[in-house]
Write a protein that holds these residues in place. Structure first.
Motif, PDB file in Angstrom:
ATOM      1  N   GLY A  10     -11.597  -4.495  -1.592  1.00 22.73           N
ATOM      2  CA  GLY A  10     -12.389  -3.241  -1.906  1.00 22.73           C
ATOM      3  C   GLY A  10     -12.479  -2.516  -0.746  1.00 22.73           C
ATOM      4  N   ALA A  11     -11.907  -2.784   0.241  1.00 24.34           N
ATOM      5  CA  ALA A  11     -11.906  -1.753   1.468  1.00 24.34           C
ATOM      6  C   ALA A  11     -10.646  -1.038   1.670  1.00 24.34           C
ATOM      7  CB  ALA A  11     -12.120  -2.835   2.705  1.00 24.34           C
ATOM      8  N   ILE A  12      -9.634  -1.536   0.906  1.00 19.72           N
ATOM      9  CA  ILE A  12      -8.357  -0.597   1.189  1.00 19.72           C
ATOM     10  C   ILE A  12      -8.631   0.394   0.708  1.00 19.72           C
ATOM     11  CG2 ILE A  12      -5.862  -0.686   0.219  1.00 19.72           C
ATOM     12  CD1 ILE A  12      -6.098  -3.750  -0.250  1.00 19.72           C
ATOM     13  N   GLY A  13      -7.974   1.423   1.581  1.00 12.62           N
ATOM     14  CA  GLY A  13      -7.929   3.091   1.310  1.00 12.62           C
ATOM     15  C   GLY A  13      -9.587   3.624   1.257  1.00 12.62           C
ATOM     16  N   LEU A  14     -10.338   2.885   1.906  1.00 11.28           N
ATOM     17  CA  LEU A  14     -11.741   3.759   1.988  1.00 11.28           C
ATOM     18  C   LEU A  14     -12.154   3.815   3.280  1.00 11.28           C
ATOM     19  CD1 LEU A  14     -13.678   1.499  -0.684  1.00 11.28           C
ATOM     20  CD2 LEU A  14     -12.927   3.865  -0.954  1.00 11.28           C
ATOM     21  N   ASP A  35      -4.893   6.388  -4.383  1.00  8.43           N
ATOM     22  CA  ASP A  35      -5.072   6.327  -5.755  1.00  8.43           C
ATOM     23  C   ASP A  35      -4.764   4.746  -6.128  1.00  8.43           C
ATOM     24  OD1 ASP A  35      -2.302   5.774  -5.927  1.00  8.43           O
ATOM     25  OD2 ASP A  35      -1.824   7.791  -6.711  1.00  8.43           O
ATOM     26  N   GLU A  36      -4.959   4.158  -7.542  1.00  6.98           N
ATOM     27  CA  GLU A  36      -4.833   2.752  -7.749  1.00  6.98           C
ATOM     28  C   GLU A  36      -3.275   2.301  -7.795  1.00  6.98           C
ATOM     29  OE1 GLU A  36      -7.069   0.551  -8.629  1.00  6.98           O
ATOM     30  OE2 GLU A  36      -8.427   1.997  -7.660  1.00  6.98           O
ATOM     31  N   VAL A  37      -2.446   3.169  -7.775  1.00  5.63           N
ATOM     32  CA  VAL A  37      -1.156   2.854  -7.969  1.00  5.63           C
ATOM     33  C   VAL A  37      -0.744   2.153  -6.399  1.00  5.63           C
ATOM     34  CG1 VAL A  37       1.274   3.509  -8.063  1.00  5.63           C
ATOM     35  CG2 VAL A  37      -0.487   4.090  -9.635  1.00  5.63           C
ATOM     36  N   GLU A  38      -1.071   3.099  -5.442  1.00  2.01           N
ATOM     37  CA  GLU A  38      -0.791   2.806  -3.856  1.00  2.01           C
ATOM     38  C   GLU A  38      -1.682   1.403  -3.467  1.00  2.01           C
ATOM     39  OE1 GLU A  38       0.704   3.024  -0.144  1.00  2.01           O
ATOM     40  OE2 GLU A  38       1.408   3.674  -2.016  1.00  2.01           O
ATOM     41  N   LYS A  39      -2.911   1.583  -3.913  1.00  2.53           N
ATOM     42  CA  LYS A  39      -3.726   0.610  -3.486  1.00  2.53           C
ATOM     43  C   LYS A  39      -2.961  -1.006  -4.055  1.00  2.53           C
ATOM     44  CE  LYS A  39      -8.397  -1.198  -4.106  1.00  2.53           C
ATOM     45  NZ  LYS A  39      -9.982  -0.765  -4.630  1.00  2.53           N
ATOM     46  N   LEU A  40      -2.434  -1.066  -5.470  1.00  6.04           N
ATOM     47  CA  LEU A  40      -2.141  -2.120  -5.993  1.00  6.04           C
ATOM     48  C   LEU A  40      -0.706  -2.328  -5.081  1.00  6.04           C
ATOM     49  CD1 LEU A  40      -1.730  -4.395  -8.114  1.00  6.04           C
ATOM     50  CD2 LEU A  40      -0.358  -2.637  -9.513  1.00  6.04           C
ATOM     51  N   ARG A  41       0.078  -1.425  -4.635  1.00  3.57           N
ATOM     52  CA  ARG A  41       1.468  -1.450  -4.085  1.00  3.57           C
ATOM     53  C   ARG A  41       1.125  -2.281  -2.477  1.00  3.57           C
ATOM     54  NH1 ARG A  41       4.634   0.635   0.070  1.00  3.57           N
ATOM     55  NH2 ARG A  41       3.130   1.801   0.742  1.00  3.57           N
ATOM     56  N   ARG A  42       0.199  -1.952  -1.985  1.00  5.97           N
ATOM     57  CA  ARG A  42      -0.512  -2.507  -0.757  1.00  5.97           C
ATOM     58  C   ARG A  42      -1.100  -3.924  -0.823  1.00  5.97           C
ATOM     59  NH1 ARG A  42      -2.884   2.405   3.126  1.00  5.97           N
ATOM     60  NH2 ARG A  42      -1.275   3.947   2.448  1.00  5.97           N
ATOM     61  N   VAL A  43      -1.584  -4.347  -1.862  1.00  4.16           N
ATOM     62  CA  VAL A  43      -2.130  -5.594  -2.206  1.00  4.16           C
ATOM     63  C   VAL A  43      -0.758  -6.460  -2.481  1.00  4.16           C
ATOM     64  CG1 VAL A  43      -3.298  -6.971  -3.544  1.00  4.16           C
ATOM     65  CG2 VAL A  43      -4.395  -4.912  -2.978  1.00  4.16           C
ATOM     66  N   LYS A  44       0.038  -5.905  -3.174  1.00  2.71           N
ATOM     67  CA  LYS A  44       1.268  -6.653  -3.434  1.00  2.71           C
ATOM     68  C   LYS A  44       2.229  -6.798  -2.167  1.00  2.71           C
ATOM     69  CE  LYS A  44       3.591  -5.453  -7.109  1.00  2.71           C
ATOM     70  NZ  LYS A  44       4.293  -4.811  -8.030  1.00  2.71           N
ATOM     71  N   LEU A  45       2.172  -5.946  -1.344  1.00  2.00           N
ATOM     72  CA  LEU A  45       2.789  -5.954  -0.070  1.00  2.00           C
ATOM     73  C   LEU A  45       2.394  -7.006   0.987  1.00  2.00           C
ATOM     74  CD1 LEU A  45       3.832  -2.415   0.968  1.00  2.00           C
ATOM     75  CD2 LEU A  45       5.471  -4.150   0.327  1.00  2.00           C
ATOM     76  N   PHE A  46       0.722  -7.321   0.757  1.00  3.59           N
ATOM     77  CA  PHE A  46       0.232  -8.086   1.605  1.00  3.59           C
ATOM     78  C   PHE A  46       0.496  -9.593   1.066  1.00  3.59           C
ATOM     79  CE2 PHE A  46      -3.258 -11.011   1.693  1.00  3.59           C
ATOM     80  CZ  PHE A  46      -3.759 -11.003   3.188  1.00  3.59           C
ATOM     81  N   LEU A  47       0.610  -9.594  -0.101  1.00  2.00           N
ATOM     82  CA  LEU A  47       0.642 -11.032  -0.807  1.00  2.00           C
ATOM     83  C   LEU A  47       2.316 -11.374  -0.494  1.00  2.00           C
ATOM     84  CD1 LEU A  47      -0.468 -13.185  -2.397  1.00  2.00           C
ATOM     85  CD2 LEU A  47      -0.065 -12.012  -4.432  1.00  2.00           C
ATOM     86  N   GLU A  48       3.020 -10.598  -0.697  1.00  5.04           N
ATOM     87  CA  GLU A  48       4.466 -10.707  -0.180  1.00  5.04           C
ATOM     88  C   GLU A  48       4.561 -11.308   0.980  1.00  5.04           C
ATOM     89  OE1 GLU A  48       6.840  -7.270  -1.489  1.00  5.04           O
ATOM     90  OE2 GLU A  48       6.660  -7.816  -3.608  1.00  5.04           O
ATOM     91  N   SER A  49       3.978 -10.502   1.861  1.00 14.59           N
ATOM     92  CA  SER A  49       4.407 -10.912   3.311  1.00 14.59           C
ATOM     93  C   SER A  49       3.773 -12.210   3.705  1.00 14.59           C
ATOM     94  CB  SER A  49       3.212  -9.905   4.274  1.00 14.59           C
ATOM     95  OG  SER A  49       1.877  -9.933   4.257  1.00 14.59           O
ATOM     96  N   GLU A 137      -1.975  -7.143 -14.524  1.00 14.08           N
ATOM     97  CA  GLU A 137      -2.754  -7.457 -15.779  1.00 14.08           C
ATOM     98  C   GLU A 137      -4.157  -7.193 -15.658  1.00 14.08           C
ATOM     99  OE1 GLU A 137      -1.734 -11.466 -17.177  1.00 14.08           O
ATOM    100  OE2 GLU A 137       0.058 -10.710 -18.028  1.00 14.08           O
ATOM    101  N   ASN A 138      -4.572  -6.959 -14.465  1.00 16.55           N
ATOM    102  CA  ASN A 138      -6.198  -7.046 -14.241  1.00 16.55           C
ATOM    103  C   ASN A 138      -6.360  -5.550 -13.125  1.00 16.55           C
ATOM    104  OD1 ASN A 138      -7.365  -9.551 -15.200  1.00 16.55           O
ATOM    105  ND2 ASN A 138      -5.800 -10.166 -14.196  1.00 16.55           N
ATOM    106  N   GLU A 139      -7.636  -5.177 -13.245  1.00 18.75           N
ATOM    107  CA  GLU A 139      -7.916  -4.069 -12.378  1.00 18.75           C
ATOM    108  C   GLU A 139      -8.220  -4.620 -11.015  1.00 18.75           C
ATOM    109  OE1 GLU A 139     -10.721  -1.204 -13.833  1.00 18.75           O
ATOM    110  OE2 GLU A 139      -9.945  -1.545 -15.819  1.00 18.75           O
TER     111      GLU A 139
END
Length: 146
Positions: A10-14, A35-49, A137-139
């Motif tokens: 919830g704090a990403i990009g805010l 935007d949501e696309v960039e937020k999702l990209r950053r979450v995925k990068l965190f998880l991948e890392s 698959e989720n928001e």
């Protein structure tokens, strides 16, 4: 080596701006920078890392690997770090079971992976794949809607 990572989605990009009057908090306003696309990209990068830590600066010559042998990936709509205790050496099997039950009771999605155990356990790579699929698959939670 036991490591824990936590990401407040919830704090990403805010940016949170607080308003006070007479030393009392009266409002919180949010500036949304992604935007949501960039937020999702950053979450995925965190998880991948968390899955791709191959060495540490001070120990690189000693072939120390940070790649996980066991993971508990939790996607939860509640800000809780209780699951961090899951792999702690002092955590009993009963407490582990209760942690998972609590996550299930509130509808959290979790993915447990273990490369060190029995053949019936989900491997770490598969837990990550399942988590990436769930992200698609989720928001993602956002305290403010664009």
């Amino acid at each position: 080596m036991l490591m824990n990572f936590h990401l407040d989605i919830g704090a990403i990009g805010l940016t949170k701006n607080y308003r006070y009057e007479n030393e009392k908090h009266i409002a919180t306003e949010y500036d949304v920078h992604l935007d949501e696309v960039e937020k999702l990209r950053r979450v995925k990068l965190f998880l991948e890392s968390t899955n791709n830590m191959t060495d540490y600066a001070n120990q690189a010559r000693n072939a120390v690997s940070g790649e996980p042998q066991k993971v508990l990936i939790v996607l939860d709509n509640r800000h809780s770090r209780k699951a961090i205790r899951y792999f702690a050496p002092q955590t009993s099997e009963a407490e582990k079971e209760n942690i998972l039950k609590e996550l299930e009771s509130r509808g959290a999605k979790y993915f447990l992976g273990d490369d060190t155990g029995k053949e019936t356990q989900t491997p770490v790579y598969e837990a990550y794949e399942q988590a990436f699929k769930a992200l698609q698959e989720n928001e993602l939670y956002a305290p403010v809607v664009l």
